[in-house]
Design a protein around this motif. Structure first.
Motif, short mmCIF file in Angstrom:
data_model
loop_
_atom_site.label_atom_id
_atom_site.label_comp_id
_atom_site.label_asym_id
_atom_site.label_seq_id
_atom_site.Cartn_x
_atom_site.Cartn_y
_atom_site.Cartn_z
N LEU A 22 32.80 58.88 -12.25
CA LEU A 22 33.87 60.06 -13.07
C LEU A 22 33.67 62.02 -12.97
O LEU A 22 34.17 62.35 -13.52
CB LEU A 22 33.51 59.57 -14.28
CG LEU A 22 34.40 60.37 -15.27
CD1 LEU A 22 35.92 59.38 -15.49
CD2 LEU A 22 33.78 60.29 -17.16
N ASP A 29 29.66 61.57 -21.21
CA ASP A 29 29.90 61.64 -19.99
C ASP A 29 28.23 61.72 -19.11
O ASP A 29 27.58 63.01 -19.54
CB ASP A 29 30.38 61.69 -18.76
CG ASP A 29 30.53 61.77 -17.10
OD1 ASP A 29 30.20 61.12 -16.86
OD2 ASP A 29 30.43 63.15 -16.55
N ALA A 65 30.15 56.74 -19.73
CA ALA A 65 29.93 56.44 -18.32
C ALA A 65 28.66 57.45 -18.21
O ALA A 65 28.86 57.91 -18.71
CB ALA A 65 31.82 58.25 -17.87
N SER A 123 27.65 58.62 -14.34
CA SER A 123 27.93 59.08 -13.50
C SER A 123 27.32 60.10 -12.44
O SER A 123 26.01 59.83 -12.77
CB SER A 123 29.35 60.60 -13.49
OG SER A 123 29.16 61.73 -14.66
N SER A 127 30.00 51.94 -16.25
CA SER A 127 30.34 52.45 -14.08
C SER A 127 31.85 51.55 -13.78
O SER A 127 32.06 52.60 -12.57
CB SER A 127 29.63 51.96 -13.65
OG SER A 127 28.17 52.54 -14.34
N PRO A 155 34.77 54.59 -17.93
CA PRO A 155 35.00 55.60 -17.27
C PRO A 155 36.73 55.74 -16.57
O PRO A 155 37.33 56.05 -17.09
CB PRO A 155 34.78 55.48 -15.76
CG PRO A 155 33.90 54.81 -15.60
CD PRO A 155 33.65 54.27 -17.32
#
Length: 346
Positions: free
Chosen positions: A88, A277, A302, A304, A340, A344
Motif C-alpha cells: 500500500l 498503515d 495494512a 506496507s 497484506s 489494503p
C-alpha cells in the motif's frame, strides 16, 4: 513446515488476475496447482485447496480439481499459497526517490504497488509512462504538492495545488486512488506556513474529489500565536473515516504513549474508521511502538514497506521481510496475509 510461497526466494510465484501480459509473452493456457494450503481472507479460505489457472487468470479454487482439467500439474503441497500481495505504501517513480517497480514486485510476491505521493499534478504524466510500462499493477496517491515529493517544494505553500490535483485525479480515476501529504515543516510557523496549511489543502482536494487521503504529518509544538498541531486533532478532527495514517509505528508518532499504553485517541480514531498503515521505510518503524501496540490488540490495517531507494536495500527490503516481522511479534499467519492482501485492497 510449509513455506509461504510469497516468502520463498526462487520458488513458485502465483500470478493472479491483474497481472498484465504482453502479446509477446507465451502463457500456459491451463495450470493446476495441486494440494497447497491456501490462505485467502477475502473469500474466507484457509485450508488445503487446488487452484486452476487458465490463460494467466485463476479460474477455480476447490478442495479437489481433477488433473485432467489442466495441461500442467504442479505439486504445491509443501507450500502456503496466498493472493498476490498488495504493498500500500511504495515509491516507484524513479526520477525522485523511487525504485523500479518491475524489479520489486513479482520477485517478492507483490502484484499491486501503490505509490504514496511520489508524483503530483505537474509530474503525474511522466509517472504514468512508468506505470504503463510496468507489468504489475501500479496505483497512486497523488501528492498535493504539484511537483511531487521534492523537498524544494514541500514547504512552499504556493505548490499546494488543490484544483490541479483534483483535475488530475478525475482524469485518471483508474490509477489515482487518493491524495498524499508529507514532509511539511514541524517548526517555524508563520502566516503563510501555519501548522495545518498543507493538511487543509489536501483535505480540500479529498473533499472535492471524494477520495481518501494518506497522511504523513508529524505532531508539532506551536509557537507564538500558533497552537500545537496535536496528534489528537490530527486523528480525531483532521482525518476522516477512510483516510489513512501511515508510518503508524514510527518513533515520532504517538500511537503508544510513554507509559506503554496504546493512545486512547488512536483507538477512538480507529473506531471512527481511520486506517493505520505501517509504511515501514528506512526509519519509520520501531519495535518499541509496534510490540506493545500489538500485545494490546492494536493491529495496523495494512502492512506496507514504504519502499524507496533507501529502504529497498535496508531495513524494509521487501514485503515478505516486512510481513515476517509481524509473524515474529505474534500476529497470526492468516492476519499477516489479510493485512497484506484483502485489507489494503479495502
Amino acid at each position: 513446515m510449509r513455506r509461504l510461497i510469497s516468502f520463498s526466494i526462487a520458488v513458485l510465484l502465483i500470478l493472479i488476475s491483474g497481472y498484465k501480459v504482453s502479446a509477446q509473452q507465451k502463457v500456459n493456457p491451463s495450470v493446476l496447482l495441486k494440494g497447497g494450503h491456501v490462505i485467502d481472507p477475502a473469500n474466507s479460505i484457509n485450508g488445503k485447496m487446488d487452484i486452476l489457472v487458465k490463460e494467466g487468470i485463476i479460474a477455480r479454487v476447490a478442495e479437489s480439481i481433477a488433473t485432467s482439467e489442466a495441461e500442467k500439474v504442479v505439486d504445491v503441497s509443501k507450500y502456503y499459497i496466498t493472493p498476490g500481495l498488495i504493498d500500500l505504501h511504495t515509491h516507484v517513480f524513479p526520477p525522485k526517490i523511487g525504485v523500479i517497480a518491475r524489479d520489486h514486485s513479482f520477485t517478492s510476491g507483490v502484484t499491486t504497488l501503490v505509490d504514496a505521493g511520489s508524483s503530483g499534478a505537474y509530474t503525474f504524466k511522466e509517472f504514468k509512462e512508468v506505470i504503463d510500462n510496468t507489468p504489475a499493477r501500479v496505483l497512486a496517491f497523488l501528492n498535493i504538492v504539484a511537483q511531487g515529493m521534492d523537498n524544494k517544494y514541500e514547504n512552499d505553500h504556493t505548490a499546494f495545488k488543490v484544483k490541479a490535483a483534483v483535475e488530475t485525479a478525475r482524469k485518471y480515476p483508474e490509477i489515482i486512488v487518493g491524495f498524499k501529504t508529507a514532509h511539511y515543516r514541524n517548526t517555524g510557523f508563520d502566516d503563510l506556513h501555519r501548522p495545518w496549511t498543507i493538511a487543509d489543502s489536501v483535505l480540500a482536494a479529498g473533499n472535492i474529489a471524494n477520495l481518501p487521503i494518506m497522511y504523513d504529518l508529524h505532531p508539532a509544538s506551536g509557537s507564538g500565536r500558533y497552537s500545537d498541531r496535536s496528534f489528537r486533532d490530527l486523528v480525531l478532527k483532521q482525518l476522516r473515516p477512510g483516510d489513512i495514517y501511515t508510518h503508524c509505528f514510527a518513533y515520532q508518532f504517538l500511537i503508544v504513549l510513554e507509559n506503554g499504553k496504546v493512545n486512547p485517541d488512536a483507538i477512538e480514531a480507529h473506531k471512527r474508521g481511520v486506517y493505520f498503515d505501517v509504511g515501514h521505510g528506512s526509519g519509520a518503524f520501531t519495535f518499541r511502538k509496534a510490540v506493545p501496540a500489538i500485545k494490546q490488540g492494536f493491529l495496523p490495517d495494512a502492512i506496507s514497506t514504504d519502499l524507496h531507494q533507501g529502504s529497498a536495500n535496508g531495513s524494509a527490503l521487501h514485503m515478505p521481510n516486512t510481513m515476517s516481522k509481524f509473524l515474529c511479534m505474534g500476529v497470526s499467519l492468516e492476519d499477516v496475509v489479510r493485512l497484506s492482501t484483502s485489507a489494503p485492497a479495502q
